[in-house]
Design an enzyme around this catalytic site. Structure first.
Site: not given
Ligand code: AQP
Length: 345
Positions: A114, A208, A211
């Site tokens: 990040k 991955k 969001k």
């Molecule tokens: N691509 C993914 N596949 C499976 N699980 C996923 N999670 C996120 N992306 C995937 C799971 O969703 C939960 C919430 O995640 P988060 O919002 O706390 O943060 P993150 O993992 O950083 O999710 P994002 O969507 O990638 O958000 P941004 O882009 O803001 O960083 C967790 O249980 C995560 O494992």
């Protein structure tokens, strides 16, 4: 004696919730309500580790709460709340900042991803993020955490923090008789299993689904309507070969592997079972079948989310009620932590 089974998991209100969040986390929250005490949190304090517009943060917080409920989380059975309403999260995170070592934090791959080349310029909060995550979990002495595979390293860090706290303060914990087999905090187990632990971007099977990806085409949002879901699947990047007959044939084909994994997760089957049905067929057959399945599973949930979001006051009342119930547990833990550490109260 053992710690009683309790589940904690959190989702950041940092943008459009997507299929990865649903399959990797939210969907798995529902059956755990049958076997564990369950606490599901909208982790808004994590979200502000990168800039969030205040109105967008409020909207996204309600959207995550609506997704929990629309997926089948019952806010009477589970505790559903947003993190910033329970101040003890920040308090315990500070204690853990003083337990965790700089070297442990510096090894976190998500921070490196990040921060990228910009690590001097990101917030201190982004660096300390895993310490707040450990506090979220351990404030409730959670024994199990359902998360996607990307969170595995952070969870290992939470285990290290719990173990170091238990060890550093062993004498104080014993003196006050606050341990279970000498442990004040449990060594939490991750729940990461099944074909959907890491859903990849629809544009690039090596990245991955996230969001924060600037391309809306890279993810299926939980608020996408049937038309948008079908279009995104139709346009998803693939290679020209047909689907293999065996799992082995998905090796080195990240996009094919991802779409087969999504089909498997959405239909509660294994990837091998999906290949037994579709192996040897081309994308012209598989993509429409996947689109139909994704629409069938996701669009009723999207409709329910939209309905819930029309009444933000009811969502806010659910979050307030959850925060009151969470605070009662959190304050009990923090009172003990303050005594263990030597803070006068
Ligand atoms: N691509 C993914 N596949 C499976 N699980 C996923 N999670 C996120 N992306 C995937 C799971 O969703 C939960 C919430 O995640 P988060 O919002 O706390 O943060 P993150 O993992 O950083 O999710 P994002 O969507 O990638 O958000 P941004 O882009 O803001 O960083 C967790 O249980 C995560 O494992």
């Amino acid at each position: 004696m053992t710690f009683s089974p309790r589940v904690f998991s959190g989702i950041q209100p940092s943008g459009d919730l997507h299929l990865g969040n649903y399959l990797g986390a939210i969907r798995r929250f529902v059956p755990l309500q049958e076997t564990h005490a369950t606490i599901y949190c909208v982790v808004d304090m994590h979200a502000i580790t990168v800039w969030q517009e205040p109105d967008a943060l409020r909207r996204a917080t309600r959207e995550v709460a609506a997704a929990f409920i629309a997926a089948g989380v019952d806010p009477k059975r589970s505790i559903v709340f947003n993190q910033s309403q329970v101040v003890q999260h920040a308090e315990l995170a500070w204690v853990f900042n003083c337990i965790a070592r700089m070297g442990w934090m510096a090894r976190m791959t998500q921070f490196k991803d990040k921060a990228g080349k910009n690590s001097e310029n990101v917030s201190l909060g982004l660096f300390a993020y895993p310490s707040l995550m450990a506090a979220d979990i351990l404030l409730y002495k959670a024994t199990h955490v359902p998360v996607g595979d990307d969170q595995k390293q952070h969870l290992e860090l939470a285990r290290d923090i719990a173990a170091k706290f238990n060890n550093d303060y062993a004498a104080s914990i014993a003196e006050r008789d606050l341990g279970i087999d000498g442990q004040f905090f449990p060594i939490t187990e991750p729940l990461i299993a099944g074909p959907a632990t890491r859903i990849m971007s629809l544009r690039d099977g090596t990245k991955k689904m996230s969001k924060s990806d600037p391309s809306d085409q890279s993810r299926i949002s939980l608020l996408d309507d049937a038309d948008a879901i079908a279009k995104k699947i139709k346009k998803a990047t693939t290679d020209p070969a047909e689907l293999p007959l065996e799992l082995e044939g998905l090796k080195d084909r990240p996009e094919a592997d991802n779409l087969v994994g999504i089909y498997a997760a959405l239909s509660d089957r294994t990837k091998a079972e999906v290949l037994a049905e579709f192996g040897g067929q081309g994308w012209g057959k598989f993509k429409p079948a996947l689109a139909e399945l994704a629409v069938a599973v996701l669009s009723p949930m999207g409709t329910e989310m939209r309905r819930l979001l029309e009444d933000p006051q009811t969502i806010d009342a659910v979050l307030r009620d959850g925060a009151e119930r969470a605070s009662a547990i959190a304050e009990q833990t923090m009172t003990q932590v303050r005594d263990i550490i030597g803070f006068i109260r």
